[in-house]
Scaffold this motif. Structure first.
Motif, PDB file in Angstrom:
ATOM      1  N   MET B   1       0.847  -1.187   0.000  1.00  0.00           N
ATOM      2  CA  MET B   1       0.000   0.000   0.000  1.00  0.00           C
ATOM      3  C   MET B   1       0.887   1.242   0.000  1.00  0.00           C
ATOM      4  SD  MET B   1      -3.501  -0.796   1.761  1.00  0.00           S
ATOM      5  CE  MET B   1      -3.292  -0.364   3.472  1.00  0.00           C
ATOM      6  N   LYS B   2       0.526   2.186  -0.842  1.00  0.00           N
ATOM      7  CA  LYS B   2       1.308   3.423  -0.876  1.00  0.00           C
ATOM      8  C   LYS B   2       0.384   4.628  -0.960  1.00  0.00           C
ATOM      9  CE  LYS B   2       1.768   3.205  -5.872  1.00  0.00           C
ATOM     10  NZ  LYS B   2       2.603   2.966  -7.012  1.00  0.00           N
ATOM     11  N   GLU B   3       0.915   5.785  -0.574  1.00  0.00           N
ATOM     12  CA  GLU B   3       0.119   7.008  -0.601  1.00  0.00           C
ATOM     13  C   GLU B   3      -0.138   7.429  -2.040  1.00  0.00           C
ATOM     14  OE1 GLU B   3       0.499  11.444   1.221  1.00  0.00           O
ATOM     15  OE2 GLU B   3       1.474   9.803   2.301  1.00  0.00           O
ATOM     16  N   ARG B   4      -1.370   7.829  -2.324  1.00  0.00           N
ATOM     17  CA  ARG B   4      -1.719   8.286  -3.675  1.00  0.00           C
ATOM     18  C   ARG B   4      -2.434   9.628  -3.568  1.00  0.00           C
ATOM     19  NH1 ARG B   4      -5.404   3.593  -5.438  1.00  0.00           N
ATOM     20  NH2 ARG B   4      -4.878   3.898  -7.627  1.00  0.00           N
ATOM     21  N   ASN B   5      -2.086  10.547  -4.420  1.00  0.00           N
ATOM     22  CA  ASN B   5      -2.717  11.871  -4.384  1.00  0.00           C
ATOM     23  C   ASN B   5      -4.119  11.818  -4.991  1.00  0.00           C
ATOM     24  OD1 ASN B   5      -0.497  13.170  -3.230  1.00  0.00           O
ATOM     25  ND2 ASN B   5       0.516  13.298  -5.228  1.00  0.00           N
ATOM     26  N   PHE B   6      -4.998  12.610  -4.412  1.00  0.00           N
ATOM     27  CA  PHE B   6      -6.360  12.626  -4.938  1.00  0.00           C
ATOM     28  C   PHE B   6      -6.877  14.056  -5.070  1.00  0.00           C
ATOM     29  CE2 PHE B   6      -8.515  13.683  -0.995  1.00  0.00           C
ATOM     30  CZ  PHE B   6      -7.673  13.185  -0.018  1.00  0.00           C
ATOM     31  N   LEU B   7      -7.915  14.205  -5.857  1.00  0.00           N
ATOM     32  CA  LEU B   7      -8.558  15.508  -6.014  1.00  0.00           C
ATOM     33  C   LEU B   7     -10.043  15.357  -5.711  1.00  0.00           C
ATOM     34  CD1 LEU B   7     -10.159  15.145  -8.925  1.00  0.00           C
ATOM     35  CD2 LEU B   7      -7.905  15.610  -9.841  1.00  0.00           C
ATOM     36  N   ILE B   8     -10.695  16.490  -5.455  1.00  0.00           N
ATOM     37  CA  ILE B   8     -12.145  16.464  -5.229  1.00  0.00           C
ATOM     38  C   ILE B   8     -12.829  16.753  -6.560  1.00  0.00           C
ATOM     39  CG2 ILE B   8     -14.082  17.640  -4.116  1.00  0.00           C
ATOM     40  CD1 ILE B   8     -12.296  18.051  -1.671  1.00  0.00           C
ATOM     41  N   LYS B   9     -13.592  15.775  -7.024  1.00  0.00           N
ATOM     42  CA  LYS B   9     -14.224  15.894  -8.341  1.00  0.00           C
ATOM     43  C   LYS B   9     -15.515  16.722  -8.260  1.00  0.00           C
ATOM     44  CE  LYS B   9     -15.214  12.699 -12.133  1.00  0.00           C
ATOM     45  NZ  LYS B   9     -15.508  11.280 -12.417  1.00  0.00           N
ATOM     46  N   HIS B  10     -16.350  16.408  -7.276  1.00  0.00           N
ATOM     47  CA  HIS B  10     -17.586  17.169  -7.048  1.00  0.00           C
ATOM     48  C   HIS B  10     -17.903  17.150  -5.554  1.00  0.00           C
ATOM     49  CE1 HIS B  10     -18.752  17.779 -11.203  1.00  0.00           C
ATOM     50  NE2 HIS B  10     -18.447  16.514 -11.445  1.00  0.00           N
ATOM     51  N   SER B  11     -18.657  18.141  -5.124  1.00  0.00           N
ATOM     52  CA  SER B  11     -19.079  18.150  -3.720  1.00  0.00           C
ATOM     53  C   SER B  11     -20.552  18.549  -3.628  1.00  0.00           C
ATOM     54  CB  SER B  11     -18.231  19.142  -2.916  1.00  0.00           C
ATOM     55  OG  SER B  11     -18.463  20.462  -3.354  1.00  0.00           O
ATOM     56  N   VAL B  12     -21.214  18.039  -2.614  1.00  0.00           N
ATOM     57  CA  VAL B  12     -22.629  18.371  -2.401  1.00  0.00           C
ATOM     58  C   VAL B  12     -22.848  18.624  -0.917  1.00  0.00           C
ATOM     59  CG1 VAL B  12     -23.395  15.973  -2.068  1.00  0.00           C
ATOM     60  CG2 VAL B  12     -25.017  17.663  -2.913  1.00  0.00           C
ATOM     61  N   LYS B  13     -23.744  19.546  -0.644  1.00  0.00           N
ATOM     62  CA  LYS B  13     -24.077  19.805   0.753  1.00  0.00           C
ATOM     63  C   LYS B  13     -25.595  19.879   0.878  1.00  0.00           C
ATOM     64  CE  LYS B  13     -22.385  22.567   4.572  1.00  0.00           C
ATOM     65  NZ  LYS B  13     -21.472  23.578   5.033  1.00  0.00           N
ATOM     66  N   GLU B 153      -7.863  11.828   6.237  1.00  0.00           N
ATOM     67  CA  GLU B 153      -6.953  10.687   6.463  1.00  0.00           C
ATOM     68  C   GLU B 153      -7.655   9.362   6.139  1.00  0.00           C
ATOM     69  OE1 GLU B 153      -5.263  10.657  10.395  1.00  0.00           O
ATOM     70  OE2 GLU B 153      -4.471  12.689  10.130  1.00  0.00           O
ATOM     71  N   LEU B 154      -8.930   9.266   6.534  1.00  0.00           N
ATOM     72  CA  LEU B 154      -9.669   8.024   6.262  1.00  0.00           C
ATOM     73  C   LEU B 154      -9.839   7.809   4.755  1.00  0.00           C
ATOM     74  CD1 LEU B 154     -12.351   8.370   9.090  1.00  0.00           C
ATOM     75  CD2 LEU B 154     -10.571   6.608   8.951  1.00  0.00           C
ATOM     76  N   VAL B 155     -10.105   8.896   4.041  1.00  0.00           N
ATOM     77  CA  VAL B 155     -10.227   8.803   2.579  1.00  0.00           C
ATOM     78  C   VAL B 155      -8.878   8.383   1.986  1.00  0.00           C
ATOM     79  CG1 VAL B 155     -10.573  10.156   0.466  1.00  0.00           C
ATOM     80  CG2 VAL B 155     -12.140  10.440   2.400  1.00  0.00           C
ATOM     81  N   GLU B 156      -7.807   9.008   2.477  1.00  0.00           N
ATOM     82  CA  GLU B 156      -6.465   8.647   1.993  1.00  0.00           C
ATOM     83  C   GLU B 156      -6.187   7.167   2.207  1.00  0.00           C
ATOM     84  OE1 GLU B 156      -3.091  10.980   3.401  1.00  0.00           O
ATOM     85  OE2 GLU B 156      -4.351  12.763   3.272  1.00  0.00           O
ATOM     86  N   HIS B 157      -6.530   6.681   3.396  1.00  0.00           N
ATOM     87  CA  HIS B 157      -6.296   5.264   3.696  1.00  0.00           C
ATOM     88  C   HIS B 157      -7.070   4.367   2.724  1.00  0.00           C
ATOM     89  CE1 HIS B 157      -4.982   6.097   8.108  1.00  0.00           C
ATOM     90  NE2 HIS B 157      -4.021   6.294   7.249  1.00  0.00           N
ATOM     91  N   ALA B 158      -8.323   4.750   2.458  1.00  0.00           N
ATOM     92  CA  ALA B 158      -9.127   3.934   1.529  1.00  0.00           C
ATOM     93  C   ALA B 158      -8.480   3.917   0.146  1.00  0.00           C
ATOM     94  CB  ALA B 158     -10.545   4.491   1.444  1.00  0.00           C
ATOM     95  N   LEU B 159      -7.906   5.040  -0.229  1.00  0.00           N
ATOM     96  CA  LEU B 159      -7.312   5.139  -1.569  1.00  0.00           C
ATOM     97  C   LEU B 159      -5.935   4.480  -1.660  1.00  0.00           C
ATOM     98  CD1 LEU B 159      -8.426   8.780  -2.449  1.00  0.00           C
ATOM     99  CD2 LEU B 159      -9.184   6.685  -3.583  1.00  0.00           C
ATOM    100  N   MET B 160      -5.391   4.061  -0.534  1.00  0.00           N
ATOM    101  CA  MET B 160      -4.119   3.319  -0.567  1.00  0.00           C
ATOM    102  C   MET B 160      -4.305   1.926  -1.154  1.00  0.00           C
ATOM    103  SD  MET B 160      -2.214   4.241   2.963  1.00  0.00           S
ATOM    104  CE  MET B 160      -1.632   5.882   3.328  1.00  0.00           C
ATOM    105  N   ASP B 161      -5.554   1.459  -1.097  1.00  0.00           N
ATOM    106  CA  ASP B 161      -5.872   0.182  -1.728  1.00  0.00           C
ATOM    107  C   ASP B 161      -5.833   0.403  -3.243  1.00  0.00           C
ATOM    108  OD1 ASP B 161      -7.083  -1.988  -2.896  1.00  0.00           O
ATOM    109  OD2 ASP B 161      -8.680  -2.151  -1.400  1.00  0.00           O
ATOM    110  N   GLU B 162      -4.917  -0.276  -3.904  1.00  0.00           N
ATOM    111  CA  GLU B 162      -4.707   0.025  -5.327  1.00  0.00           C
ATOM    112  C   GLU B 162      -5.880  -0.379  -6.215  1.00  0.00           C
ATOM    113  OE1 GLU B 162      -0.850  -1.163  -6.618  1.00  0.00           O
ATOM    114  OE2 GLU B 162       0.130   0.118  -5.128  1.00  0.00           O
ATOM    115  N   GLU B 163      -6.806  -1.150  -5.664  1.00  0.00           N
ATOM    116  CA  GLU B 163      -8.009  -1.479  -6.446  1.00  0.00           C
ATOM    117  C   GLU B 163      -9.016  -0.326  -6.415  1.00  0.00           C
ATOM    118  OE1 GLU B 163     -10.102  -5.177  -6.199  1.00  0.00           O
ATOM    119  OE2 GLU B 163      -8.294  -6.187  -5.487  1.00  0.00           O
TER     120      GLU B 163
END
Lengths: 85, 191
Positions: B1-13, B153-163
């Motif tokens: 598992m490795k750190e991967r950069n992510f962006l916010i595509k859309h947001s809703v409130k 951090e939780l989102v980052e952890h989920a995205l460490m899964d390469e699938e």
């Protein structure tokens, strides 16, 4: 009110079928599966509670339950024959 | 598992009188008591199960419908590369209280199965995963107060899964029928 109409109203209320009116539910249409009104396993439990609460009918046998909940008409027939209140 | 950069595509409130998408208000109302049903009808959604849901699931369902519509890609096709990570503070307390009230009268003891099923807060993630055919990890974390650093951090952890290539995640809370909030995003791996 006819029992079958009463049952439809109670079902709509108990199952939160907000978009349905009694006339939208065919008396003989299957209640479950793609052909029916799409009820699920939690709805079955809710119908069992409805039968006990309103008509004093306890359903514990899954085979019998499957037949009773085939359609609104089968439910109404069973209630007419077995109700205790 | 490795750190991967992510962006916010859309947001809703979603708040009790307002819906905003990508920071822009798209729906305003003073009809607090019917606001969620109003959104459902306004969006012309056809998902009768909505009316059986508890308040937390209704808010989560509507927020993700708006979010995923904005994404404008084919929906309802099975995907294993998307995860759902939610956080809240009130767990399922609104439904817990209703259910408790429902079973207090021992002379009229008929616990409602359709109420009981929502006495778990993570049902909201399951409802959304089933609706959208997402097979990635789904989680709801209950915390004392909203902490965006922890959510990130939780989102980052989920995205460490390469699938996993994207996460529908963020904050969703429903303290009562008229006090709720969803602040969700689609987080996606930077290509």
């Amino acid at each position: 009110m006819e029992l079958i109409e009463e049952l439809k109203l109670k079902m709509i209320e108990a199952l939160n079928l907000e978009d349905l009116k009694p006339e939208d539910i065919d008396n003989d249409a299957p209640l479950f599966g793609d052909e029916g009104i799409g009820l699920d396993s939690i709805d079955v439990l809710e119908l069992i509670v409805l039968m006990e609460r309103n008509y004093g009918i306890k359903i514990s046998d899954s085979k019998t339950g499957k037949h009773i909940f085939s359609s609104v008409r089968t439910m109404a027939d069973f209630v007419a024959e077995n109700r205790t209140k | 598992m490795k750190e991967r950069n992510f962006l916010i595509k859309h947001s809703v409130k979603i708040e009790p009188n307002k819906v905003s998408l990508d920071g822009i208000d798209v729906l305003l109302s003073e009809r607090y008591n019917t606001f969620l049903s109003d959104i459902y009808h306004e969006k012309r959604l056809a998902y009768p199960k909505f009316f059986k849901m508890d308040i937390l699931c209704k808010v989560g369902f509507l927020a993700t419908e708006i979010l995923l519509e904005a994404e404008n890609i084919e929906r309802f096709v099975p995907r294993r590369d998307r995860s759902i990570i939610f956080c809240n503070k009130s767990s399922s307390v609104s439904t817990d209280l209703k259910f408790t009230h429902d079973i207090l009268d021992l002379d009229n003891f008929y616990p409602k199965p359709s109420l009981f099923v929502y006495t778990l807060p993570n049902i909201v993630t399951g409802e959304i995963a089933i609706r959208n055919k997402y097979f990635g990890e789904t989680n709801l974390f209950v915390m004392n107060d909203r902490d965006d650093n922890v959510i990130s951090e939780l989102v980052e952890h989920a995205l460490m899964d390469e699938e996993i290539n994207s996460v529908v995640g963020g904050w969703i809370d429903a303290e009562s029928e008229n006090d709720y909030e969803a602040d969700l995003c689609i987080f996606e791996i930077k290509q």
